[in-house]
Design an enzyme around this catalytic site. Structure first.
Site: not given
Ligand code: C5P
Length: 232
Positions: A59-61, A64, A119, A32, A211
């Site tokens: 993932d640019l969401k 517009d 979220t 991603k 992470r």
């Molecule tokens: O590091 P981690 O596992 O928390 O990364 C989760 C990824 O999913 C990040 O890129 C975060 O921006 C994305 N994300 C999220 N919760 C959402 C939507 C996207 O954690 N509701």
């Protein structure tokens, strides 16, 4: 639906991204690319990662007016990404425009999924800032339903919502779920998490993991552990 693990490459430069991807010798994980990396490096980062043989969720969401989203999606489809997304809050008409723009002359297109409510938005901020007074769970399901009506492939949601989304929008409607942690791992700033094995059990189609893989002492082993729990 092919289940897969998508690694969130939340790096701020191409250099750091390639140093990470170079760790993988035998497999080509689905990755991603989010706003941070895309805005730092531009479309060339997409082309370069694609050239290395990875599938890409861009993932640019987008959000517009329908015409602008349609034309922007046409540009993204030419970048040959495999999955991209937008905000369902942009309305059904915007989502339909996005699909039109994304569809290539040969009829193929990347998968298109919608973000429902972020979220980071809770009931209180939704009521106070957005003047939406319905329960947030109903809003999320309604936005998912709108995405399905518009013809999109699925939504980004919490693994905790995956089962309900499938109930409302059909088994083939894809759920892409972040918020995944190993049972013995650090949950960091995520609030409601599931393990890859639990996400599989509740019917997530793709898990997005950042992470727990990128910051692991052995990222390849962490990736393989995710795949073993979620896919195999
Ligand atoms: O590091 P981690 O596992 O928390 O990364 C989760 C990824 O999913 C990040 O890129 C975060 O921006 C994305 N994300 C999220 N919760 C959402 C939507 C996207 O954690 N509701």
């Amino acid at each position: 639906m092919g289940k897969d693990v998508i690694i969130a490459c939340d790096f701020d430069s191409a250099e750091k991204t390639f140093a990470f991807l170079d760790l993988f010798k035998d497999e080509k994980p689905f990755v991603k690319i989010g706003m941070e990396l895309y805005y730092a490096e531009g479309p060339s980062i997409v082309r370069e990662i694609k050239k290395r043989g990875h599938k890409i969720f861009l993932d640019l969401k987008l959000h517009d007016i329908p015409n602008t989203v349609k034309k922007s999606m046409a540009v993204l489809s030419r970048l040959d990404v495999d999955m991209t997304n937008l905000h369902a809050a942009g309305t059904v008409r915007m989502m339909q425009g996005a699909l039109e723009g994304l569809t290539r002359p040969d009829g193929t297109r990347p998968m298109l999924i919608a973000v429902t409510q972020l979220t980071s938005t809770d009931q209180e901020s939704m009521e106070k800032d957005l003047l939406i007074e319905k329960p947030i769970a109903d809003v999320v399901m309604h936005y998912a339903h709108n995405a399905a009506v518009a013809g999109l492939d699925g939504v980004v949601c919490s693994p905790l919502e995956a089962g309900k989304v499938h109930e409302r929008c059909g088994e083939n409607f894809v759920t892409v779920t972040p918020g995944v942690r190993f049972a013995d791992g650090d949950i960091g700033d995520q609030k409601r998490v599931m393990t890859p094995a639990e996400a599989k059990k509740v019917g997530s189609d793709y898990i997005v993991v950042g992470r727990p893989i990128t910051a692991a002492p052995d990222p390849v082993a962490a990736y393989r552990r995710c795949v073993a729990e979620f896919v195999d």
